[in-house]
Design an enzyme around this catalytic site. Structure first.
Site, mmCIF file in Angstrom:
data_model
loop_
_atom_site.group_PDB
_atom_site.id
_atom_site.type_symbol
_atom_site.label_atom_id
_atom_site.label_comp_id
_atom_site.label_asym_id
_atom_site.label_seq_id
_atom_site.Cartn_x
_atom_site.Cartn_y
_atom_site.Cartn_z
ATOM 1 N N HIS A 179 0.852 -1.200 0.000
ATOM 2 C CA HIS A 179 0.000 0.000 0.000
ATOM 3 C C HIS A 179 0.890 1.253 0.000
ATOM 4 C CE1 HIS A 179 -4.296 -0.303 -0.083
ATOM 5 N NE2 HIS A 179 -4.471 0.783 0.635
ATOM 6 N N ASP A 183 -3.315 7.179 -0.804
ATOM 7 C CA ASP A 183 -4.625 6.788 -1.319
ATOM 8 C C ASP A 183 -4.443 6.481 -2.798
ATOM 9 O OD1 ASP A 183 -7.534 6.477 -1.062
ATOM 10 O OD2 ASP A 183 -7.620 8.176 -2.437
ATOM 11 N N ASN A 185 -4.194 3.347 -4.052
ATOM 12 C CA ASN A 185 -3.423 2.117 -4.251
ATOM 13 C C ASN A 185 -4.180 1.083 -5.077
ATOM 14 O OD1 ASN A 185 -0.928 2.444 -2.347
ATOM 15 N ND2 ASN A 185 -2.669 3.159 -1.159
ATOM 16 N N GLY A 186 -5.470 0.891 -4.775
ATOM 17 C CA GLY A 186 -6.229 -0.102 -5.511
ATOM 18 C C GLY A 186 -6.326 0.223 -6.981
ATOM 19 N N GLY A 189 -2.926 -0.176 -8.564
ATOM 20 C CA GLY A 189 -2.605 -1.601 -8.604
ATOM 21 C C GLY A 189 -3.375 -2.335 -9.685
ATOM 22 N N ARG A 190 -4.642 -2.009 -9.867
ATOM 23 C CA ARG A 190 -5.436 -2.687 -10.896
ATOM 24 C C ARG A 190 -5.019 -2.244 -12.298
ATOM 25 N NH1 ARG A 190 -9.055 -2.102 -6.554
ATOM 26 N NH2 ARG A 190 -9.903 -0.106 -7.268
ATOM 27 N N TYR A 215 -13.159 -10.221 -4.510
ATOM 28 C CA TYR A 215 -11.823 -9.643 -4.714
ATOM 29 C C TYR A 215 -11.160 -9.337 -3.374
ATOM 30 C CZ TYR A 215 -8.629 -5.724 -5.953
ATOM 31 O OH TYR A 215 -7.565 -4.862 -6.077
ATOM 32 N N TYR A 216 -11.880 -8.668 -2.483
ATOM 33 C CA TYR A 216 -11.317 -8.330 -1.176
ATOM 34 C C TYR A 216 -11.045 -9.588 -0.355
ATOM 35 C CZ TYR A 216 -12.238 -3.304 -1.753
ATOM 36 O OH TYR A 216 -12.222 -2.008 -2.180
#
Length: 251
Positions: A179, A183, A185-186, A189-190, A215-216
């Site tokens: 991480h 803010d 990161n998701g 990352g995707r 996913y989580y």
């Protein structure tokens, strides 16, 4: 495990890459590139709490305007900015397909995503730089700020030049566990994961908001049960193929 996955689809993954690149160059409307822009921007931002719906996202992409009505909640400015920025981030991913992913790539993508938002005006937020304050994913601690640079370097050092499907999932898990940004990161990352699929002739996929619980869960349980995340990504590949195979230029 390294190398490309076995061919599981009637259309080779490389043709998705070629189609995206050619349509990105021509800005073709209504094709694979156009639809990917909307689907990626809507879902990746919705997962992170954006209040924009898919129709509003489509409208922003196609007309650069936003519509609301009396039955629609007020739209947050940052949701609009991050949606527009997500379109630019998708272009940056396609433009970078012939380049290796580095720490600077990650920082550049973060800057693209956060440009013009309220976060970008906060000195403590560190746009285009690693986080300065500790953060968590769910209830799990992530790598502390002072160790992020080393953790990212170590992750990149063990990443094979040619990545398999499993390598990509593992990289995504490690990135999200670090991480590295305050803010975003998701979403970064995707985007990296989509890029890695296209770079390694692997069927790409978009993590859908409707699958975010799976996913989580996959990320949360990855170390003990990696199959949850891998199965979720496989299902998303199948969904992507079924949704977009007819739009691929096969001639």
């Amino acid at each position: 495990m390294t190398g490309s996955q076995p061919d599981e689809y009637a259309i080779d993954a490389s043709l998705f890459r070629q189609t995206l690149l050619s349509q990105r160059a021509s800005r073709q409307k209504g094709g694979l590139y156009h639809l990917n822009q909307i689907l990626m921007a809507y879902n990746t931002n919705r997962i992170e709490g954006s209040q924009l719906d898919e129709e509003q996202t489509r409208y922003i992409y196609e007309t650069r305007t936003i519509f609301t009505d009396e039955d629609t909640p007020a739209v947050r400015v940052d949701d609009v900015m991050e949606t527009v920025n997500s379109f630019e981030l998708f272009d940056a991913v396609l433009d970078g397909l012939d380049e290796p992913i580095t720490a600077q790539t990650m920082k550049n993508y973060h800057q693209t995503l956060k440009r013009g938002t309220a976060d970008a005006n906060r000195p403590s937020f560190a746009v285009r730089d690693w986080k300065r304050h500790a953060n968590v994913v769910g209830n799990q601690r992530t790598v502390p700020p002072e160790k992020v640079e080393l953790a990212v370097a170590e992750m990149l050092d063990v990443t094979p030049q040619r990545m398999s499907f499993t390598d990509i999932a593992d990289f995504h898990y490690r990135f999200e566990s670090i991480h590295p940004f305050q803010d975003g990161n998701g979403r970064v990352g995707r985007a990296l994961m989509f890029q890695q699929c296209l770079q390694n002739n692997i069927m790409p996929f978009i993590v859908l908001d409707g699958r975010k619980a799976f996913y989580y869960r996959g990320l949360r349980e990855y170390e003990e049960k990696p199959g949850f995340l891998l199965d979720t990504f496989r299902q998303l590949q199948d969904d992507y193929y079924a949704r977009f195979a007819d739009f691929v230029e096969t001639l």
